[in-house]
Design a protein around this motif. Structure first.
Motif, PDB file in Angstrom:
ATOM      1  N   LYS A 173       1.266  -1.336  -0.280  1.00 58.14           N
ATOM      2  CA  LYS A 173      -0.240   0.292  -0.028  1.00 58.14           C
ATOM      3  C   LYS A 173       1.171   1.422  -0.456  1.00 58.14           C
ATOM      4  CE  LYS A 173      -3.445   2.059   2.124  1.00 58.14           C
ATOM      5  NZ  LYS A 173      -5.468   2.333   3.231  1.00 58.14           N
ATOM      6  N   VAL A 174       1.928   1.087   1.050  1.00 60.93           N
ATOM      7  CA  VAL A 174       2.975   2.418   0.853  1.00 60.93           C
ATOM      8  C   VAL A 174       3.472   2.609  -0.630  1.00 60.93           C
ATOM      9  CG1 VAL A 174       5.479   3.401   1.579  1.00 60.93           C
ATOM     10  CG2 VAL A 174       3.359   2.673   3.416  1.00 60.93           C
ATOM     11  N   GLN A 175       3.416   1.293  -1.532  1.00 63.24           N
ATOM     12  CA  GLN A 175       4.566   2.138  -2.283  1.00 63.24           C
ATOM     13  C   GLN A 175       3.087   2.114  -3.566  1.00 63.24           C
ATOM     14  OE1 GLN A 175       6.388  -1.609  -4.409  1.00 63.24           O
ATOM     15  NE2 GLN A 175       7.461  -0.338  -5.899  1.00 63.24           N
ATOM     16  N   SER A 176       1.862   1.633  -3.085  1.00 59.45           N
ATOM     17  CA  SER A 176       0.845   2.038  -4.882  1.00 59.45           C
ATOM     18  C   SER A 176       0.615   3.595  -3.766  1.00 59.45           C
ATOM     19  CB  SER A 176      -0.137   1.436  -4.347  1.00 59.45           C
ATOM     20  OG  SER A 176      -1.063   2.055  -2.999  1.00 59.45           O
ATOM     21  N   LEU A 177       0.795   4.493  -2.228  1.00 55.16           N
ATOM     22  CA  LEU A 177       0.334   5.687  -2.653  1.00 55.16           C
ATOM     23  C   LEU A 177       1.813   6.773  -2.929  1.00 55.16           C
ATOM     24  CD1 LEU A 177      -0.833   5.311   0.840  1.00 55.16           C
ATOM     25  CD2 LEU A 177      -2.125   5.958  -0.607  1.00 55.16           C
ATOM     26  N   TYR A 178       2.711   5.990  -2.805  1.00 53.25           N
ATOM     27  CA  TYR A 178       3.690   6.115  -3.256  1.00 53.25           C
ATOM     28  C   TYR A 178       3.553   6.411  -5.243  1.00 53.25           C
ATOM     29  CZ  TYR A 178       8.799   6.624  -4.734  1.00 53.25           C
ATOM     30  OH  TYR A 178      10.166   7.095  -5.814  1.00 53.25           O
ATOM     31  N   ILE A 179       3.530   5.632  -5.563  1.00 50.72           N
ATOM     32  CA  ILE A 179       2.675   6.261  -7.270  1.00 50.72           C
ATOM     33  C   ILE A 179       2.245   6.901  -7.635  1.00 50.72           C
ATOM     34  CG2 ILE A 179       2.236   4.662  -9.384  1.00 50.72           C
ATOM     35  CD1 ILE A 179       3.812   2.256  -8.449  1.00 50.72           C
ATOM     36  N   LEU A 180       1.039   6.996  -6.569  1.00 51.83           N
ATOM     37  CA  LEU A 180      -0.137   7.906  -6.904  1.00 51.83           C
ATOM     38  C   LEU A 180       0.267   9.221  -6.782  1.00 51.83           C
ATOM     39  CD1 LEU A 180      -3.037   8.711  -7.288  1.00 51.83           C
ATOM     40  CD2 LEU A 180      -3.428   8.092  -5.155  1.00 51.83           C
ATOM     41  N   ARG A 181       0.801   9.611  -5.817  1.00 49.63           N
ATOM     42  CA  ARG A 181       1.663  10.541  -4.748  1.00 49.63           C
ATOM     43  C   ARG A 181       3.080  11.616  -5.878  1.00 49.63           C
ATOM     44  NH1 ARG A 181       0.489  15.190  -2.251  1.00 49.63           N
ATOM     45  NH2 ARG A 181       2.052  15.863  -0.891  1.00 49.63           N
ATOM     46  N   GLY A 182       3.573  10.854  -6.361  1.00 46.61           N
ATOM     47  CA  GLY A 182       4.401  10.821  -7.910  1.00 46.61           C
ATOM     48  C   GLY A 182       3.708  11.860  -8.946  1.00 46.61           C
ATOM     49  N   ASN A 183       3.185  10.764  -9.052  1.00 44.31           N
ATOM     50  CA  ASN A 183       2.105  11.475 -10.267  1.00 44.31           C
ATOM     51  C   ASN A 183       1.152  12.664  -9.959  1.00 44.31           C
ATOM     52  OD1 ASN A 183       2.569   8.853 -11.607  1.00 44.31           O
ATOM     53  ND2 ASN A 183       0.612   7.954 -11.172  1.00 44.31           N
ATOM     54  N   GLU A 184       0.805  12.917  -8.602  1.00 44.84           N
ATOM     55  CA  GLU A 184       0.315  14.014  -8.350  1.00 44.84           C
ATOM     56  C   GLU A 184       1.178  15.226  -8.599  1.00 44.84           C
ATOM     57  OE1 GLU A 184      -2.927  12.526  -5.405  1.00 44.84           O
ATOM     58  OE2 GLU A 184      -1.393  13.605  -4.142  1.00 44.84           O
TER      59      GLU A 184
END
Length: 185
Positions: free
Chosen positions: A73-84
Motif C-alpha cells: 500500500k505504501v508503494q501504491s501511495l508513493y506512485i500515486l503521490r508521484g503522479n500528483e
C-alpha cells in the motif's frame, strides 16, 4: 533477532518518510524559483531514493503478510503521490510560473501524502506491537522455565534424600547379612 528486525524496519520507514519530506520540500522550492539546480535535482534524487527505500522495506517485511500488505500500500501511495507531484515538477521544468504552484497546491490538498505517512506509521507501530508480543511471550516462557527449574530442584532434593535413605537401608542390610552369617557359622 526480532529486536534487530524491528529496528531495521523502523529505520527504513523513517528514511522513507524523511526522503519523501525532503523531496516535497525541494519540489516546493523548485516550483517557486523554477531553478533545476539545486531544487529540482533535490526533488528528483530524494524522490528516487524514497522509491528505492520502499523496495528495501518490501524486502525486509517479506514473510509477514500484514506488513507485506502495508508495504504494498505504501508503494501504491508513493506512485500515486508521484503522479500528483509530477504535474507541478513538469510545470516548473517548463517554467510555466503559477501553473506549477497551482499543481503543487492541488497535490497538497489530495491527502495522499498524509495517507502515505499514516501507512508508514502503521508499519512501524505493527512492528513495535509484534516485538512487544514476542517479548511478553519470552517473559512468559522464561517464568515457566524458572518454575519448572524450581520443581526439578525440589525433585532433585527429594531424590537425593531418597538415595541417602536407601543407602542407609542398604548398609543396615549388609550389616544384618554379615551378622547373620557370623551367627550361622
Amino acid at each position: 533477532a526480532a529486536e534487530r528486525h524491528a529496528y531495521d524496519v523502523a529505520l527504513v520507514v523513517r528514511n522513507v518518510s524523511s526522503s519523501v519530506s525532503r523531496s516535497e520540500a525541494g519540489l516546493a522550492r523548485y516550483v517557486l524559483d523554477e531553478e533545476l539546480d539545486p531544487n529540482g535535482n533535490i526533488y528528483a534524487s530524494n524522490w528516487q531514493l524514497a522509491g528505492f527505500q520502499i523496495s528495501q522495506l518490501r524486502k525486509i517485511v517479506k514473510g509477514t503478510p500484514d506488513q507485506e500488505a502495508r508495504a504494498a500500500k505504501v508503494q501504491s501511495l508513493y506512485i500515486l503521490r508521484g503522479n500528483e507531484l509530477s504535474l507541478a515538477a513538469r510545470a516548473a521544468f517548463r517554467k510555466q510560473g503559477q501553473a506549477g504552484i497551482s499543481y503543487y497546491y492541488q497535490a497538497a490538498q489530495t491527502g495522499t501524502g498524509q495517507a502515505l505517512d499514516l501507512e508508514l506509521e502503521r508499519i512501524t507501530r505493527a512492528e513495535r506491537d509484534a516485538l512487544r508480543a514476542r517479548q511478553a511471550q519470552s517473559q512468559f516462557f522464561s517464568s515457566e522455565a524458572d518454575r519448572f527449574t524450581d520443581y526439578l530442584s525440589w525433585l532433585g532434593i527429594i531424590v537425593g534424600l531418597g538415595a541417602v535413605f536407601l543407602g542407609v537401608v542398604a548398609v543396615q542390610a549388609l550389616r544384618q547379612n554379615a551378622q547373620a552369617r557370623r551367627q550361622a557359622e
